[in-house]
Motif scaffolding. Structure first.
Motif: not given
Length: 391
Positions: A1-13, A30-37
């Motif tokens: 399962x891919x790690x999920x990243x969430x952006x601030x309100x008003x960001x990411x437009x 973010x939810x989950x774990x990840x390694x860089x890359x």
């Protein structure tokens, strides 16, 4: 399962509208774990999916988007499809004997550059995530695009911002890294191991061709000539005389060899000078040319040095303008993304005012079409190129 990243309100437009980068400051959590890359998923503050890309929390550009399709896997087929699309585009719009095969974000593979020199390919990895896929890229270039050899030129400072070491070397069996190419009827020996960028400035291909019609029977001065590409195009176009200047003796030697390769050494000459110093001297001496070409290196690579860059561009254009015969032509360029088109235009106008010369615009161009400008990513737009008649 891919790690999920969430952006601030008003960001990411910008990202939602197609921009390929997610900055550290835009990420709430973010939810989950990840390694860089790793490939991760990106969602806005409402939980709506934006896209998938590779993550590197060492970089200010934390996530570089690869796809907007949640079901699309980032695998060999993904890269094969992206490379085929890039190649089909270039076959339609430019001479592909030597060209930029893939231009990073503008070809929807962030952080990857591929340049093609005849049957040899040079790749440059500018981001950690793409390093994981180099073997796949090389395999596709060999199997699908008949690459005789692939060389890596990831010896660029920007990799440090990604927490990566600079590196270069063969990614296939070794081969002669001096490759002869022909562009606009001009032959060059390209040093893909030690030359600037990946060996050659492919982005000026169409601009070099654009000077042909103004150089016939002209006395031409080419400043910052590097390995002589504008000077050689002027010579091939039928110039009466061409003098190319560069601060590097190594570049001058290579340019001289390129003139010999094309059989135009009697017309096209090169000298080692600091253009700023020597133009100041030659203006005082009253030297004049029919065509003056200014193709300097980027005077700024960040917003913090724009003011000093403006001074540099104004000074070199002022001196160049003073050396153009009445009715002659000025060719002038900026290859810095941070020198935006309006600022570059204003800087040239200021130089013309101080030189007491009027400019009549002949042509405005950007980088060659194998370096496409993606409107969703203004970072892909960097080269500005003018031809003026000076009256």
């Amino acid at each position: 399962m891919a790690c999920k990243f969430y952006l601030y309100k008003g960001m990411g437009r910008k990202a939602e509208n197609g921009h390929p980068w997610i900055y550290t400051t835009e990420i709430e959590g973010y939810d989950g774990t990840y390694e860089n890359g790793d490939i991760v998923e990106v969602y806005n503050f409402k939980g709506s999916f934006i896209g998938k890309g590779y993550v590197n929390d060492v970089s200010k550009i934390t996530i570089r988007m690869m796809t907007r399709d949640i079901d699309e896997e980032i695998d060999e087929n993904f890269f094969r499809k992206r490379l085929y699309n890039a190649w089909e585009y270039r076959k339609k719009i430019i001479d592909t004997s030597s060209c930029r095969f893939l231009f990073g974000e503008a070809d929807f593979i962030p952080g990857l550059i591929i340049d093609k020199y005849e049957d040899y390919y040079v790749i440059q990895s500018l981001a950690l995530g793409i390093d994981r896929y180099k073997d796949i890229i090389v395999k596709i270039l060999q199997e699908d695009f008949a690459a005789k050899g692939v060389y890596e030129r990831s010896d660029v400072k920007v990799r440090k911002l990604e927490g990566m070491e600079q590196t270069k070397g063969f990614l296939t069996d070794s081969f002669d890294t001096i490759v002869q190419i022909t562009e606009n009827g001009v032959k060059y020996n390209v040093d893909i191991e030690n030359g600037q960028k990946t060996g050659f400035f492919l982005d000026q291909k169409e601009n070099r061709h654009a000077i042909h019609r103004i150089c016939k029977n002209a006395d031409v001065l080419d400043c910052f000539t590097h390995t002589g590409s504008f000077a050689l195009n002027a010579g091939i176009a039928g110039a009466k005389s061409v003098l190319g200047l560069d601060i590097s003796q190594l570049a001058v030697d290579e340019a001289t060899r390129n003139a010999e390769l094309n059989g135009i050494s009697d017309v096209v000459k090169f000298e080692c000078h600091n253009a700023f110093d020597v133009l100041h001297q030659w203006v005082k001496e009253g030297r004049k040319y029919d065509v003056v070409i200014l193709d300097p290196p980027a005077f700024t690579k960040s917003r913090s040095t724009i003011n000093s860059a403006v001074r540099g561009y104004k000074e070199i254009n002022l001196r160049g303008l003073k050396m153009v015969k009445p009715g002659g032509f000025l060719v002038t360029c900026s290859c810095s993304h941070f020198m935006n088109p309006e600022l570059f235009k204003e800087t040239i106008a200021d130089a013309a005012k101080d030189a007491r010369r009027m400019l009549r615009q002949v042509e405005f161009r950007t980088q060659s079409s194998d370096h496409p400008i993606l409107w969703n990513s203004d970072e892909s737009y960097y080269l500005k190129f003018y031809i003026f008649q000076v009256v």
